[in-house]
Design an enzyme around this catalytic site. Structure first.
Site, PDB file in Angstrom:
ATOM      1  N   CYS A 100       0.836  -1.199   0.000  1.00  0.00           N
ATOM      2  CA  CYS A 100       0.000   0.000   0.000  1.00  0.00           C
ATOM      3  C   CYS A 100       0.877   1.258   0.000  1.00  0.00           C
ATOM      4  CB  CYS A 100      -0.916   0.000   1.225  1.00  0.00           C
ATOM      5  SG  CYS A 100      -1.925   1.486   1.279  1.00  0.00           S
ATOM      6  N   ASN A 200       0.496  -9.090 -11.077  1.00  0.00           N
ATOM      7  CA  ASN A 200      -0.539  -8.048 -10.988  1.00  0.00           C
ATOM      8  C   ASN A 200      -0.019  -6.726 -11.547  1.00  0.00           C
ATOM      9  OD1 ASN A 200      -1.531  -5.856  -8.417  1.00  0.00           O
ATOM     10  ND2 ASN A 200      -2.980  -6.635  -9.913  1.00  0.00           N
ATOM     11  N   ASP A 202      -2.068  -3.788 -14.453  1.00  0.00           N
ATOM     12  CA  ASP A 202      -2.458  -3.367 -15.799  1.00  0.00           C
ATOM     13  C   ASP A 202      -3.104  -4.451 -16.652  1.00  0.00           C
ATOM     14  OD1 ASP A 202      -1.392  -0.988 -15.025  1.00  0.00           O
ATOM     15  OD2 ASP A 202       0.418  -1.130 -16.255  1.00  0.00           O
ATOM     16  N   GLY A 224      -7.311  -5.829 -10.703  1.00  0.00           N
ATOM     17  CA  GLY A 224      -7.847  -4.824  -9.792  1.00  0.00           C
ATOM     18  C   GLY A 224      -8.799  -3.873 -10.490  1.00  0.00           C
ATOM     19  N   ARG A 225      -8.259  -2.758 -10.978  1.00  0.00           N
ATOM     20  CA  ARG A 225      -9.112  -1.675 -11.467  1.00  0.00           C
ATOM     21  C   ARG A 225     -10.038  -2.084 -12.600  1.00  0.00           C
ATOM     22  NH1 ARG A 225      -4.227   2.132 -12.414  1.00  0.00           N
ATOM     23  NH2 ARG A 225      -3.374   0.052 -12.768  1.00  0.00           N
TER      24      ARG A 225
HETATM   25  C1  LIG Z   1      -8.912   2.179  -5.078  1.00  0.00           C
HETATM   26  C2  LIG Z   1      -7.856   1.139  -4.863  1.00  0.00           C
HETATM   27  C3  LIG Z   1      -7.754   0.519  -3.625  1.00  0.00           C
HETATM   28  C4  LIG Z   1      -6.764  -0.445  -3.404  1.00  0.00           C
HETATM   29  N1  LIG Z   1      -6.706  -1.067  -2.196  1.00  0.00           N
HETATM   30  C5  LIG Z   1      -5.815  -2.082  -1.990  1.00  0.00           C
HETATM   31  C6  LIG Z   1      -5.808  -2.840  -0.788  1.00  0.00           C
HETATM   32  O1  LIG Z   1      -6.628  -2.628   0.118  1.00  0.00           O
HETATM   33  N2  LIG Z   1      -4.874  -3.826  -0.678  1.00  0.00           N
HETATM   34  C7  LIG Z   1      -3.969  -4.110  -1.661  1.00  0.00           C
HETATM   35  O2  LIG Z   1      -3.148  -5.011  -1.518  1.00  0.00           O
HETATM   36  N3  LIG Z   1      -3.973  -3.419  -2.820  1.00  0.00           N
HETATM   37  C8  LIG Z   1      -4.872  -2.439  -3.013  1.00  0.00           C
HETATM   38  N4  LIG Z   1      -4.907  -1.781  -4.213  1.00  0.00           N
HETATM   39  C9  LIG Z   1      -4.011  -2.217  -5.291  1.00  0.00           C
HETATM   40  C10 LIG Z   1      -4.673  -3.288  -6.158  1.00  0.00           C
HETATM   41  O3  LIG Z   1      -4.931  -4.458  -5.401  1.00  0.00           O
HETATM   42  C11 LIG Z   1      -3.759  -3.656  -7.347  1.00  0.00           C
HETATM   43  O4  LIG Z   1      -2.531  -4.131  -6.842  1.00  0.00           O
HETATM   44  C12 LIG Z   1      -3.483  -2.466  -8.253  1.00  0.00           C
HETATM   45  O5  LIG Z   1      -4.672  -1.752  -8.524  1.00  0.00           O
HETATM   46  C13 LIG Z   1      -2.828  -2.903  -9.570  1.00  0.00           C
HETATM   47  O6  LIG Z   1      -3.641  -3.797 -10.263  1.00  0.00           O
HETATM   48  P1  LIG Z   1      -4.549  -3.322 -11.527  1.00  0.00           P
HETATM   49  O7  LIG Z   1      -3.619  -2.668 -12.514  1.00  0.00           O
HETATM   50  O8  LIG Z   1      -5.172  -4.581 -12.034  1.00  0.00           O
HETATM   51  O9  LIG Z   1      -5.522  -2.329 -10.982  1.00  0.00           O
HETATM   52  C14 LIG Z   1      -5.860  -0.802  -4.441  1.00  0.00           C
HETATM   53  C15 LIG Z   1      -5.986  -0.175  -5.685  1.00  0.00           C
HETATM   54  C16 LIG Z   1      -6.969   0.776  -5.909  1.00  0.00           C
HETATM   55  C17 LIG Z   1      -7.081   1.423  -7.265  1.00  0.00           C
END
Ligand SMILES: Cc1cc2nc3c(=O)[nH]c(=O)nc-3n(C[C@H](O)[C@H](O)[C@H](O)COP(=O)(O)O)c2cc1C
Length: 333
Positions: A100, A200, A202, A224-225
């Protein structure tokens, strides 16, 4: 693949996201094919000191399994106590957040700040493993900044301390969410440790997932997103990984049905006022890409009752909304 003794029913995981990965979100992710879901990150301190709101975040149902409960914190003794409390609820996984980037968390040496101290990284994992028999996994960023990419050393430390799998969000803390995730880091980590690696960063489509798996050799991918307002992405990515073909996207009616179900679940959990406040953001995400999305968002952000949501979606379905206004500014664009 296996995490500890747990058989994982697929290769596409749903990422933990604070404020987003609540029960309805996780239910839809599982329904549409996520292999594993996680709670949002939960303060080990809040749990160890019996904070009611923090404890509520650990609640989950059997219909969400396999589920990981994610903890953050920087004190091994407190992490141990928190993990014992969590273990009593028998989640499938306890995941530690070492990624985080948020100031409030890193200021107290939690999240990505743990990566600055490999001794602490190791101690936190050992303390959690010692708390019970739930497999412990970790979620890392690549490092604190580009000059201190220590994901490989951190990965080894976690494995030696008893972690059963590692997720790598292939960006540094300094990188926040900017630029492209560095998938080479995932490949390097996979070559370094012998426990499963979940890649993980993008992934927005089946093609992205297949490319990451080919390029890095990772055991699974985490999204994630791209799953915000789009739980169907898990079905899509699973199908693409299995057959090389994308299934048809959900129809407007399918989407509207899920939106209403999502709202009703929030309503049961939080009461109408809070539920509709939370639902505003989800509506905006579900409606991403719809013609006239700006008008849908505008009305969604003013709604306070589930009846208003129903009317909004009915108006949209019947073409009673001006479809020409598509200008929106969002964090995830
Ligand atoms: C709004 C938001 C909240 C997130 N909260 C957490 C969280 O609580 N714990 C965590 O490990 N990662 C958290 N992340 C990171 C995501 O789990 C992930 O690692 C990150 O978005 C990259 O993946 P993506 O490109 O598929 O979005 C958060 C990301 C976003 C955008």
């Amino acid at each position: 693949m296996k995490i500890g003794n747990l058989n994982i029913p697929g290769r596409v995981f749903c990422a933990p996201m604070a404020g987003i990965s609540t029960r309805p979100y996780r239910i839809f992710a599982r329904r549409f094919g996520a292999a594993v879901v996680y709670t949002e990150m939960i303060s080990s301190h809040g749990l160890a000191y019996n904070d009611k709101k923090t404890k509520d975040l650990v609640n989950f149902g059997d219909d969400e399994r396999p589920i990981g409960v994610q903890l953050f914190g920087a004190d091994p003794e407190i992490m141990h106590r928190a993990a014992r409390i969590v273990s009593e609820r028998k989640p499938d996984i306890i995941d530690l957040n070492f990624g985080c980037p948020v100031k409030k968390v890193v200021r107290k040496n939690g999240g990505a700040a743990v990566l600055k101290d490999l001794g602490l990284t190791r101690e936190l994992v050992s303390a959690t493993v010692a708390a019970g028999d739930v497999p412990v996994t970790v979620k890392l960023r690549s490092g604190w900044d580009e000059t201190s990419k220590i994901f490989a050393e951190a990965g080894t430390a976690c494995e030696e301390a008893g972690a059963s799998a590692i997720t790598l969000h292939a960006r540094t803390r300094a990188g926040q969410f900017a630029g492209r995730a560095c998938w080479e880091d995932i490949k390097h980590l996979k070559e370094t440790v012998s426990i499963p690696v979940i890649g993980n960063g993008d992934i927005r489509s089946g093609e992205d997932a297949a490319r990451m798996m080919d390029m890095t050799g990772c055991d699974a991918v985490m999204i994630g997103r791209a799953a915000m307002g789009n739980p169907w992405i898990f079905r899509e990515v699973n199908a693409y990984l299995g057959t090389g073909v994308n299934p048809p996207p959900p129809s407007l009616d399918d989407k509207i049905a899920v939106m209403m179900e999502h709202a009703r679940m929030l309503l049961d959990a939080f009461g109408e006022t809070r539920a509709m406040f939370k639902m505003r953001h989800h509506v905006a995400w579900y409606a991403k890409g719809w013609p006239g999305v700006a008008n849908v968002r505008r009305r969604a952000f003013a709604m306070t009752t589930i009846a208003e949501l129903e009317t909004l979606l009915d108006d949209y379905r019947r073409g009673r909304i001006d479809l020409s206004d598509n200008h929106v500014n969002t964090v995830d664009e």
